[in-house]
Design a protein around this motif. Sequence first.
Motif, short mmCIF file in Angstrom:
data_model
loop_
_atom_site.label_atom_id
_atom_site.label_comp_id
_atom_site.label_asym_id
_atom_site.label_seq_id
_atom_site.Cartn_x
_atom_site.Cartn_y
_atom_site.Cartn_z
N PRO A 1 -15.28 -18.99 40.48
CA PRO A 1 -14.21 -18.09 40.80
C PRO A 1 -12.69 -18.88 40.94
O PRO A 1 -11.68 -18.13 40.81
N GLU A 2 -12.84 -20.01 41.17
CA GLU A 2 -11.63 -20.95 41.40
C GLU A 2 -10.79 -20.99 39.90
O GLU A 2 -9.78 -20.53 39.99
N VAL A 3 -11.73 -20.92 38.65
CA VAL A 3 -11.04 -20.67 37.59
C VAL A 3 -10.51 -19.34 37.17
O VAL A 3 -9.61 -19.09 36.58
N GLN A 4 -11.27 -18.31 37.82
CA GLN A 4 -11.00 -16.92 37.28
C GLN A 4 -9.53 -16.79 38.01
O GLN A 4 -8.78 -16.04 37.60
N ASP A 5 -9.33 -17.31 39.22
CA ASP A 5 -8.19 -17.22 40.18
C ASP A 5 -6.96 -17.77 39.44
O ASP A 5 -5.98 -17.35 39.48
N PHE A 6 -7.20 -18.91 38.69
CA PHE A 6 -6.20 -19.85 37.99
C PHE A 6 -6.02 -18.65 36.78
O PHE A 6 -4.50 -18.54 36.63
N VAL A 7 -6.70 -18.19 36.02
CA VAL A 7 -6.46 -17.42 34.70
C VAL A 7 -5.76 -16.24 35.26
O VAL A 7 -4.79 -15.67 34.66
N PHE A 8 -6.24 -15.57 36.44
CA PHE A 8 -5.48 -14.34 37.00
C PHE A 8 -3.85 -14.87 37.09
O PHE A 8 -3.08 -14.29 36.98
N GLY A 9 -3.92 -15.97 37.92
CA GLY A 9 -2.63 -16.56 38.25
C GLY A 9 -1.66 -16.74 36.98
O GLY A 9 -0.45 -16.69 37.07
N VAL A 10 -2.17 -16.93 35.94
CA VAL A 10 -1.42 -17.24 34.71
C VAL A 10 -0.57 -15.79 34.42
O VAL A 10 0.67 -15.99 34.11
N VAL A 11 -1.41 -14.92 34.33
CA VAL A 11 -0.70 -13.88 34.01
C VAL A 11 0.18 -13.17 35.35
O VAL A 11 1.26 -12.74 35.21
N ASP A 12 -0.33 -13.50 36.47
CA ASP A 12 0.34 -12.95 37.77
C ASP A 12 1.77 -13.79 37.96
O ASP A 12 2.72 -12.97 38.01
N ASN A 13 1.53 -15.09 37.63
CA ASN A 13 3.04 -15.84 37.64
C ASN A 13 4.04 -15.26 36.74
O ASN A 13 5.10 -14.90 36.93
N LEU A 14 3.50 -15.30 35.45
CA LEU A 14 4.38 -14.66 34.44
C LEU A 14 5.05 -13.32 34.93
O LEU A 14 6.26 -12.86 34.70
N LEU A 15 4.17 -12.37 35.25
CA LEU A 15 4.68 -10.98 35.44
C LEU A 15 5.45 -10.85 36.69
O LEU A 15 6.35 -9.98 36.85
N THR A 16 4.86 -11.68 37.81
CA THR A 16 5.86 -11.62 39.05
C THR A 16 7.27 -12.37 38.78
O THR A 16 8.21 -11.66 39.17
#
Length: 728
Positions: free
Chosen positions: A439-454
Motif C-alpha cells: 500500500p505504501e508503494v500504491q500511495d507513491f504511484v498515486f502520488g506521482v500522478v497526483d503531484n503532477l496534476l495538482t
Amino acid sequence: MEVIKSLFCVAGFAITAMPAIAEDYVLSTEKTSLIINAQAGRPAYIQYYGSRLAGNAAEQIYAAGQAYWHNSYPTFGIHSGGEKALAVTQADGSMTADLEVVSSALSSTADGELLTVNLRDKVYPLTVTQYFKAYRGTDVITTYTAISNTGKKPLVLHRFASAYIPVKRGDNYVTHTHGTWGAESMLEEEYITNGQKRFANKEGLRNAFGDNASVMVSLNGRATEESGYVIGGVLAWSGNYDIRLNASNTYLDLIAGINEETSHYSLGRNDTLTTPEFAMTYSTEGKGGVSRAFHRWARSYKLCHGSRSRDILLNSWEGVYFNVNQEGMDQMMEDMAGMGGELFVMDDGWFGKKYPRNGGETSLGDWVVCKEKLPGGIEGLTASAAKHGIRFGIWIEPEMTNTKSELFEKHPDWVLSQSNRPLSKGRGGTQVILDLTNPEVQDFVFGVVDNLLTRHPEIAYIKWDANAGIMNYSSRYLPADRQSHLYIDYHLGLGKVLKRIRAKYPDVVMQACASGGGRVNYGLLPYFDEFWTSDDTDALQRIYMQWGVSQFYPAIAMASHVSADRNHQTGRRLPLKFRFDVAMSGRLGMEIQPKNMSDADKTFARRAIAAYKGIRPIVQQGDLYRLVSPYEKRGTAALMYATPEKDKAVLFVYKTEHFINQNIPVIRLSGVDPSKTYRITDLTPADEKKTLGISGKTISGRLLKDAGLSLPLNGEYASIALQLEAVD
Ligand code: DGJ
C-alpha cells in the motif's frame, strides 16, 4: 415446473431477463440469450447461449433438445475428471469442493440486468457467487465469480475461473491475435481438433505480449466477416490470464480466467477473491458482428470516456527520443499547432534531478523535472502549449524505477526483489519493478500522478508506460505464505491506484502503453482512454496489426501515429498519404519530428488533419465493417466505418503489394444502406487539385454493396480514403 410468464423488460431497452420456468433464468440482449438453471439444492447449470429466444425460451430449448445441462461452475473433487472452474484445498486438507445453489436473483443495475446465483459447498464453509450480467443497449453478457471463505481457517484456491462456457461441438475454428514487440496483434485462425487449445500469458505485467486475452470461436465452419455463427470472448484482466478451449466429440468448453499457475491463492477467514469479468457475445453475422458488439460495449461501458472524441496529437518520442529540451518541445508544439493538431505529448527524457534521464539506465521514480533540460519547468511547457492553442500531455512510467535513481536509493525494499538473491534487471541494465502489492508503494504511484496534476492542472493527457515484465518474483511486503499472490495482488494494487486517480481526476486523458502494445486488454481500459498499439509505426505493418486489434477493440482506443518517411523500426519508405490513410483509420496522431517535414508535407498533413476532424465521429464512434483482409494476401486491404444510421461512412483502401497487371479486388461496401444513395468525396488526395474521378459522384447503396467499387490503386503503396454521405 411453474411457468412464470412475466417479462422483466427494461423500459426502452432490448435487454430482457425472464425466468421462463421457475429455475430457469433467461438473460437476453437484443440479439442473444443465455439460459441458466438455478434450483436450490442442486448445482447451477448453463443451458444455452446463442441467438435471442423470445417467449418461452427455456421451454423451446428443452423441446429442441438443445439444453446443455452443463454445470455452470464445475468443481474438482467429487467428479474429478475433466477441466474444472474451481479447485480448492479446504482447511482440513480435503481437495474436494461440491457446490449447490442456495438462492438466485435477478436485479436491474445502472448498466443492465444482473443474475446472481449464490452457491455453497455442501460440507465446507466455502461460497461462490456467480454473476451474469447483460449490458443494456449491447449484445454483451459477462460473467464472473466471488469466492469466499466463510470459515475460520484458511483455504487455498488452485483453480478459480471467471467463466466456464460450453458450446455444442461443430466445425469449429478459433480466431485470435498473437504478437510480441513490434509485431503485436497479428491475426491467426485455425481449425479446432479434439484436445486442448490454450491461450495464456505469464509475463506478469504486459499481458498482451504473446496472445491477447480474447478469442472468437466459430460454430459452423470458418466464419466470414458477414456470415457464420460465432461466439466472441474477452477477459477483462490486466495480469496473467488463461483461456482454454477443451474440445471433445460433443462439446467444446471455453474456460477463461486468471492464470493460476504459480498463483495459488489463500483465503483467510471472511476473505473473498473476485474473479475478473469474462465478456461474451454471439453473432449470426460472422466475425464482423462480434467485433461491432464488443466495440459498442467498450465505448458504452468499458473504455474511459468512450463517447468523447479524441484529440489529434503529436508525441515526441520518435521525433527526439531522450533529447528533450524546452526549445525542441516549443518547436514541436508550434509545428503541430500549425498543422491543425490539438495536443502535444512530451515523452520520455524530461525528468531526473540527481540522475538526469538521458537513456534507459536511470531516473525512473524521480518524477521531478530535469532543470538542465527544461529550465522553465513544466510551467514553461504548458504556457507554450497554451500560446499555441493546443493541450499538453506528459509521459510517465510510474510502476518502475532504476537502481540508479534517488527513489531506489531511498526505498530499495519497494521493488520486487528477494534480499538473499541478486536483482535481475531489465531495460538499461537497471530497471526494476515497484511492488504494487504494498500500500505504501500504491500511495507513491498515486502520488506521482497526483503531484503532477495538482501542480500542473493544465496537463490534459498522461501516457502511462510500463517497460518490463515481472522479474524477481518476490515481494518484501507479502508474507511468506502469500508470495504466490504476487501476480494477482500486483494487478489488484494497480487497479486501486488507477481507481483513485480516476476518482480525483475524472477528466484527464490517459494512454496505456507497455513497450508498445503490451497492455491492449479490457482489464485496464476502464481507466484508460486508449492504448498505444505498437512501437512499430510502419504503416504497412500497422495495417495487419490494426486489423488484429480491431477484432476485439474499438478504433477510438487504438492510437495510430504517422511517423517518419524512413520508418524507424522497419526502415521502409512510404508515401505520406499512405501513412495518413492508415493512421486515420484509428485514433490519429503523429510520431515524427515535424521540423524534418518539407513544406509540401506539412501542407498535406494540414489537409489530412482537417479531413480527419470531419470523419472523426464516424471512425471513433461508428460501426466497423472489414471488407478485404490483408491476411488474405490479395494485395489490398479495405475497411469502412459507418454511423449506426448508415447515413455517413468512411472507406479506407490500401495496396499492400504491387505487381504489373495486378488484380485489384472489387470492394463491396457491406456497411452501407442499400436503400440510400451516397455522395462520395476523396478525403486525402495527394494533390488537392487532382481528386479521384469518383469524388463528387453519387452512387446507390445497392450498387456499392452488391457490385462494389473498382478503385484506381495505381502504383506502389497506393491508398484511398473516401467519405460517403447519404443524399436525399
Ligand atoms: C516505450 C514506448 O512504447 C515508447 O512509445 C516510448 O514511450 C518509450 N517507451 C519511452 O521510453
